[in-house]
Every structure is written in C-alpha cells, then in structure tokens.
Design an enzyme around this catalytic site. Structure first.
Site, PDB file in Angstrom:
ATOM      1  CG  ASP A  45      -8.395  11.342  -4.274  1.00 52.95           C
ATOM      2  OD1 ASP A  45      -7.872  11.662  -5.365  1.00 52.95           O
ATOM      3  OD2 ASP A  45      -7.944  10.442  -3.546  1.00 52.95           O
ATOM      4  CE  LYS A  57      -7.353   8.407  -6.716  1.00 59.43           C
ATOM      5  NZ  LYS A  57      -5.937   8.520  -6.413  1.00 59.43           N
ATOM      6  CG  ASN A  94     -11.215   7.165  -4.820  1.00 60.08           C
ATOM      7  OD1 ASN A  94     -10.788   6.070  -4.432  1.00 60.08           O
ATOM      8  ND2 ASN A  94     -10.516   8.281  -4.700  1.00 60.08           N
ATOM      9  CG  ASP A  97      -9.886   7.371  -0.758  1.00 63.17           C
ATOM     10  OD1 ASP A  97      -9.783   7.786   0.416  1.00 63.17           O
ATOM     11  OD2 ASP A  97      -8.931   7.319  -1.549  1.00 63.17           O
ATOM     12  CB  THR A  99      -4.946  12.143  -8.643  1.00 72.78           C
ATOM     13  OG1 THR A  99      -5.125  11.471  -7.387  1.00 72.78           O
ATOM     14  CG2 THR A  99      -4.233  11.220  -9.611  1.00 72.78           C
TER      15      THR A  99
HETATM   16  P1  ATP Z   1      -5.592   5.973  -1.332  1.00 73.05           P
HETATM   17  O1  ATP Z   1      -4.408   6.212  -0.495  1.00 73.05           O
HETATM   18  O2  ATP Z   1      -5.280   5.349  -2.685  1.00 73.05           O
HETATM   19  O3  ATP Z   1      -6.521   7.135  -1.468  1.00 73.05           O
HETATM   20  P2  ATP Z   1      -6.936   4.863   0.871  1.00 73.05           P
HETATM   21  O4  ATP Z   1      -5.894   4.397   1.824  1.00 73.05           O
HETATM   22  O5  ATP Z   1      -7.627   6.118   1.216  1.00 73.05           O
HETATM   23  O6  ATP Z   1      -6.420   4.866  -0.602  1.00 73.05           O
HETATM   24  P3  ATP Z   1      -9.307   3.595  -0.171  1.00 73.05           P
HETATM   25  O7  ATP Z   1      -9.140   4.288  -1.484  1.00 73.05           O
HETATM   26  O8  ATP Z   1     -10.480   3.965   0.651  1.00 73.05           O
HETATM   27  O9  ATP Z   1      -7.986   3.681   0.713  1.00 73.05           O
HETATM   28  O10 ATP Z   1      -9.313   2.020  -0.427  1.00 73.05           O
HETATM   29  C1  ATP Z   1      -8.277   1.384  -1.142  1.00 73.05           C
HETATM   30  C2  ATP Z   1      -8.903   0.335  -2.048  1.00 73.05           C
HETATM   31  O11 ATP Z   1      -9.612  -0.640  -1.259  1.00 73.05           O
HETATM   32  C3  ATP Z   1      -9.929   0.878  -3.026  1.00 73.05           C
HETATM   33  O12 ATP Z   1      -9.338   1.331  -4.216  1.00 73.05           O
HETATM   34  C4  ATP Z   1     -10.842  -0.325  -3.231  1.00 73.05           C
HETATM   35  O13 ATP Z   1     -10.295  -1.186  -4.196  1.00 73.05           O
HETATM   36  C5  ATP Z   1     -10.816  -1.018  -1.904  1.00 73.05           C
HETATM   37  N1  ATP Z   1     -11.960  -0.594  -1.065  1.00 73.05           N
HETATM   38  C6  ATP Z   1     -12.055   0.525  -0.329  1.00 73.05           C
HETATM   39  N2  ATP Z   1     -13.225   0.601   0.320  1.00 73.05           N
HETATM   40  C7  ATP Z   1     -13.915  -0.508  -0.023  1.00 73.05           C
HETATM   41  C8  ATP Z   1     -15.220  -1.023   0.314  1.00 73.05           C
HETATM   42  N3  ATP Z   1     -16.018  -0.356   1.147  1.00 73.05           N
HETATM   43  N4  ATP Z   1     -15.594  -2.196  -0.229  1.00 73.05           N
HETATM   44  C9  ATP Z   1     -14.774  -2.876  -1.050  1.00 73.05           C
HETATM   45  N5  ATP Z   1     -13.536  -2.454  -1.418  1.00 73.05           N
HETATM   46  C10 ATP Z   1     -13.106  -1.283  -0.910  1.00 73.05           C
END
Ligand code: ATP
Length: 363
Positions: free
Chosen positions: A139, A141, A144, A161, A180
């Site tokens: 993933d 992109k 991430n 992510d 995506t």
């Molecule tokens: P998606 O469903 O879009 O893949 P997800 O539920 O797997 O998302 P993540 O992509 O890990 O979640 O996190 C969502 C958002 O939170 C990220 O795009 C980022 O903006 C923020 N985020 C994630 N991890 C961190 C971190 N360790 N520190 C700061 N911000 C973070």
C-alpha cells in the site's frame, strides 16, 4: 506471537488530538502518563463476531502487529505496545510528527532531483530492509510516506500503515486484490501470485508523480485506471517532464515493467545511477534537473481535496449504515468495505474484488 495487553489503555496513556483517520478507526496522539512522552495510538475497531459487519478481523490486526514487530528500521514506524479491549485494539506507535512527504515538498518553491533523491533513498532503504525479511507493504502511496519531524531541515522518512502488508512464508503462494488503483501493480489486478516486486511498481508510480505531478495511469474512473495499468498505458509527456533527467526516466521505466521478475528490486534501485551516481556527468545531471513544482503542487492539492471528500463521504456512510443496521440482511455486501478504496472523486460502482480492504483473498 504478539502480546495484546488487556489493561485499559487510558490507565496508562492520556488520549489527545486526532492525528488521522483510517478506514477502521482513528489515530490519536497519546501521552504516556509515566514518562510524559507522546506517541501515536492507532485505535482499530474489531469485528465482534463473524456476523458483524463493521470492524476488522482480529487476525488481520495480529498480522499487522507481527509485521510491525519484524520491521524495526530507522525508516519504518516503530510499534511500542498493543492493548486490547472487547471491541478495540490500540497500537501504540512512534509519533511521526512531520506530516506527509508530499505535503512537505509541496510547500517548497523548487526542488532539485538531487534533493528529492535523498528522500527516495530512505524510502528504498526501508523497503529493502522489509523485502529482505520477505515482507511486502502492498500500500505504498503518498499518504503512507511520512516524515519524522517538521523542525529539522532534513527530516527522516517513516513508512507507515502496514494494514495490507504481508509476510511471505517459504514457498507460499499469496494473492490479494486489495490496494489503491492508481498505485497497484498489474499482477494485483490480475489476481496473480504476488511478491515484494508489487511494491517496486508502486515506487515507480510514486516517483513518476513526484517528478511530474501527473499520475501515470489515472483515468476518469477507477475502472479506467485499472485498464490503463493492465495495458501499461503510460508515457513521459514532454511538457510535464521537461526538467526531468534521462536517468530519472530510466529509473521509472525499470520499475513500471509488467513482468514482476524483470522489475528492479529495492536493492538494485539503490545502485541505479539516479540514486547512486558514479560519474561526474551523472552527478551534474541530477543537480541540473528539478521536479515540476507547479504541476506537483496541483496534484497534491487535488489529492488532499479528494482525501477530505472521501473522509466526509465515509463518515456519512458510516452514520447511514449504523442507522440502517438493524433492518438489513446479514448477507448484504458491506457497502462501507466495498467503497473503501474510493480514490476517485466519484463513487460509481467499482469492481468489488479490487475495492475490498483487508478481506482475506490469500491462497
Ligand atoms: P487506511 O485505512 O487509510 O489504510 P489505517 O486505518 O490503516 O488507514 P493509517 O494509515 O495507519 O490507518 O493511519 C491513518 C492516518 O493517521 C495516517 O494517514 C496518518 O495521517 C496518521 N498516522 C498514522 N500513524 C501515525 C503515526 N505513527 N504518527 C502520526 N500520525 C500517524
């Protein structure tokens, strides 16, 4: 096997502002009560039972945790702890406070290829490490790829992510159609056996965008995008690549290769002259070439707009779903999950198999 602590996370951490949202929950800043140190808490809703239509399977979270534990590298987000309650798992992650790489670059007036390459190198180092452990991200992109902080002039890349990541076991054949559309490799769309090479395709797409502000396969709809990927329908439009070095185009061309076995690996990328120039001429070429900032800024603004549009749309859908939940049949497809990869402005029906998120399709 990872330990999911049964303690209440709020006993140990003070929950703060929302940092971001994903499809299955929020990421919030949290402060460790004992040390005062800040972390990011990723709150993931867990499916209560097999009939439940909202949330993630626990096994999917276990996999994300297992992978995060295996990829400890300076360019990959660190997992500190995991807590579990009845309906939720909370991952305590290193706080990555520098925002997304693309946002950082979009704030600049200009950027030489040599400066962009410093970031590319770190992405490739993180990937090379993951791939050496037989782990693919699946993933990759702009959302991430984040930066460690926003104060130092040269912040470090942090890949985040790992929700779609996969650890390949010896001799395993793994297929998945999640991802995506703009960034996925042809073998993902064709539901063929996958390898870490799928990530290298995504690196090719991300690099193409970074240099030109154009998305190589983007169509008007997701279906069009997927068709363009399968047909390898891309070119270097002269007007967008006028400031790009020929080495950069060569780098991309060696990644956007249909046969995964013929694509450059992350290790090979790190040795490509665009990343690691050998001759004086190669060094000079990189310092003379720059990214198409005007077009890149436009791409990034549009990307951010789509992300906020999709988030509002998803929240509305979630509320709607919850309201309808009692009256619906358990055999209905889950509209929330089907729309999870809505990377286009529109919300037309898309091939369900490619829009599913974290639904197991491995074999
Ligand atoms: P998606 O469903 O879009 O893949 P997800 O539920 O797997 O998302 P993540 O992509 O890990 O979640 O996190 C969502 C958002 O939170 C990220 O795009 C980022 O903006 C923020 N985020 C994630 N991890 C961190 C971190 N360790 N520190 C700061 N911000 C973070």
């Amino acid at each position: 096997m990872a330990v999911f602590k049964p303690e209440n996370v709020e006993d140990l951490y003070e929950i703060g502002e929302v940092l971001g949202s994903g499809h299955f929950g929020q990421v919030r800043q949290v402060r460790e009560r004992a040390s005062g140190k800040c972390w990011a808490g990723k709150f993931l809703k867990i499916r209560k039972n097999s009939c439940s239509r909202l949330g993630l399977d626990r096994s999917s979270v276990e996999q994300e945790v297992e992978i995060l534990q295996a990829v400890q590298h300076p360019n990959i987000v660190i997992l500190k702890d995991v807590f579990e309650s009845r309906a939720e798992v909370v991952l305590i992650l290193e706080l990555v406070s520098g925002g997304e790489l693309f946002d950082f670059i979009a704030q600049k007036d200009n950027l030489l290829e040599s400066e962009a390459i410093e970031f590319m190198k770190q992405i490739l180092q993180g990937l090379s490490f993951m791939h050496s452990k037989n782990i693919a991200h699946f993933d990759l992109k702009p959302e991430n790829v984040m930066l460690s902080d926003n104060v130092s002039p040269h912040p470090n890349i942090k890949l985040i992510d790992f929700g779609l990541a996969h650890l390949f076991h010896q001799g395993e054949e793994y297929r998945s159609t999640s991802g995506t559309p703009q960034y996925i490799a042809p073998e993902v769309i064709n539901n063929e056996p996958l390898s870490t090479a799928a990530d290298m395709w995504s690196i090719g797409v991300n690099t193409y965008i970074l240099l030109s502000g154009l998305s190589p396969f983007q169509g008007d709809t997701n279906e069009d995008t997927l068709k363009n990927v399968i047909a390898m329908n891309y070119e270097f439009h002269a007007q967008y690549f006028s400031t790009t070095s020929s080495m950069a185009k060569d780098f991309i061309q060696k990644l956007l290769v249909k046969n995964p076995n013929e694509r450059m690996t992350a290790e090979e990328c790190l040795l490509h002259p665009w990343i690691k120039p050998i001759t004086r001429k190669q060094v000079a070429n990189r310092n003379r070439s720059s990214i198409n900032m005007k077009s890149f800024k436009k791409f990034n603004a549009r990307r951010k707009w789509k992300m906020s549009y999709n988030m509002v749309w998803m929240c509305n859908r979630l509320v709607h779903l919850k309201l309808l939940h009692k009256g619906s049949s358990s055999t209905d497809p889950d509209p929330l999950q089907r729309q999870c990869e809505s990377d286009t402005e529109d919300t037309e029906i898309k091939p369900a198999s490619l829009l599913r998120r974290r639904l197991s399709s491995s074999s």
